[in-house]
Structures are given as C-alpha cells and as structure tokens.
Design a protein around this motif. Structure first.
Motif, PDB file in Angstrom:
ATOM      1  N   MET A  50       0.934  -1.076  -0.025  1.00  0.00           N
ATOM      2  CA  MET A  50      -0.039   0.043  -0.034  1.00  0.00           C
ATOM      3  C   MET A  50       1.073   1.232  -0.183  1.00  0.00           C
ATOM      4  O   MET A  50       1.743   1.270   0.919  1.00  0.00           O
ATOM      5  N   ILE A  52       1.256   5.072   0.810  1.00  0.00           N
ATOM      6  CA  ILE A  52       0.572   6.199   1.553  1.00  0.00           C
ATOM      7  C   ILE A  52       0.729   7.372   0.838  1.00  0.00           C
ATOM      8  O   ILE A  52       1.902   8.169   0.755  1.00  0.00           O
ATOM      9  N   LYS A  56      -2.610  11.427   3.044  1.00  0.00           N
ATOM     10  CA  LYS A  56      -2.722  10.054   3.955  1.00  0.00           C
ATOM     11  C   LYS A  56      -3.778   8.965   3.356  1.00  0.00           C
ATOM     12  O   LYS A  56      -3.971   8.199   4.335  1.00  0.00           O
ATOM     13  N   ARG A  58      -4.587   5.852   1.179  1.00  0.00           N
ATOM     14  CA  ARG A  58      -3.742   4.690   0.655  1.00  0.00           C
ATOM     15  C   ARG A  58      -4.448   3.982  -0.539  1.00  0.00           C
ATOM     16  O   ARG A  58      -5.554   4.039  -0.734  1.00  0.00           O
ATOM     17  N   GLU A 102       3.374  -1.076   3.859  1.00  0.00           N
ATOM     18  CA  GLU A 102       3.109   0.180   3.415  1.00  0.00           C
ATOM     19  C   GLU A 102       4.074   0.881   3.475  1.00  0.00           C
ATOM     20  O   GLU A 102       5.212   1.329   4.512  1.00  0.00           O
ATOM     21  N   ASP A 104       5.423   5.090   2.381  1.00  0.00           N
ATOM     22  CA  ASP A 104       5.101   6.611   1.825  1.00  0.00           C
ATOM     23  C   ASP A 104       5.511   6.838   0.443  1.00  0.00           C
ATOM     24  O   ASP A 104       6.394   6.501   0.109  1.00  0.00           O
TER      25      ASP A 104
END
Length: 149
Positions: A50, A52, A56, A58, A102, A104
């Motif tokens: 995922m 981000i 914020k 996803r 996850e 960024d």
C-alpha cells in the motif's frame, strides 16, 4: 492463456526461460487457432504494498502507474523500452526489499528519482519537476545545480 489476437483459449508454450531480471519466467506462446505468437511473463505473487499518499489516503501499488510516469518523463528521449522495463524492475526490487506493507509515496518517489537519474538526466529533471512540484524557476535551477554537482 487467451490469445491477444483472436481471444482463443487454446494456446501452447513454445519456449520458457528466465527473464532478464531473474525474478520472472518469460514464455513464448503460440495460438493453435490463428498461429500467431506472443510473449507472457510469470511472476511470483507478492503481498500487495500500500502506498500512503500525501493526503494520508492509501492506494495499492501499481506497476502500470509507475511505468506511465517513467514513460512520460522519458518521452522523446533516447531511452529504449527495455531500459524503462529494467528501471521499473529495479524500482520494484528496491520497493519489495524495504519489506514493508505500507510505504510513503515520498519514499517511493525518492527511489524512483535515484533510478531515473541513472537512466537519463533530462527524464530525471522532468520527473523531479512534477514530483517536487516546482513552483518557480529558482526551485528548478536548484534541482539542476544538484544534478550538475
């Protein structure tokens, strides 16, 4: 596997070998109905990563979205399709080597920037102008100065 030309279900594998990156299998296939040949790639299925986003939210990592961004930055540049595929493969390997579920978008962006810099300097500046959201000529010049060092 369906034939991309006639949609017939009956195709057969003519040849299988490891792909250039070593993480997938390249298969040459032939359609029994129309006789045309095509290539498929088989990869290990991984847990979806995922991304981000800045706001914020996803979203699932998308190889095609990554390819589109790199293709756009390399438009009318002397960069071959195989070089772009190799770059995308390297970026994906870097991403999976983070071993995170996850990531960024900024971290992914930096990985892409590092890889594109080695691919083509003009493509790098094009990608950077969108990724870093250059607001004026001065920020553009700052990035060019970093590149020239």
């Amino acid at each position: 596997m369906k034939c991309p030309y006639c949609n017939e279900e009956d195709t057969r594998v003519i040849d299988s070998r490891p792909a250039d990156d070593g993480s997938s299998i390249r298969r040459r296939r032939q359609c029994d109905a129309c006789g045309k040949r095509f290539t498929t790639y088989e990869k290990v299925e991984t847990i979806p990563i995922m991304i981000i986003k800045k706001d914020k939210t996803r979203e699932a990592y998308s190889r095609s979205k990554l390819e589109e961004g790199i293709l756009r930055s390399c438009h009318k540049r002397p960069v071959s399709a195989s070089q772009i595929q190799n770059c995308v493969n390297q970026i994906e390997n870097d991403l999976y080597n983070l071993e995170k579920l996850e990531v960024d978008s900024s971290e992914l962006g930096e990985i892409v920037m590092d890889r594109i810099k080695d691919l083509d300097k003009v493509a790098y500046v094009r990608f950077a102008s969108v990724y870093r959201e250059f607001k004026d000529v001065n920020t553009f010049m700052d990035e060019l100065k970093k590149l020239l060092k």
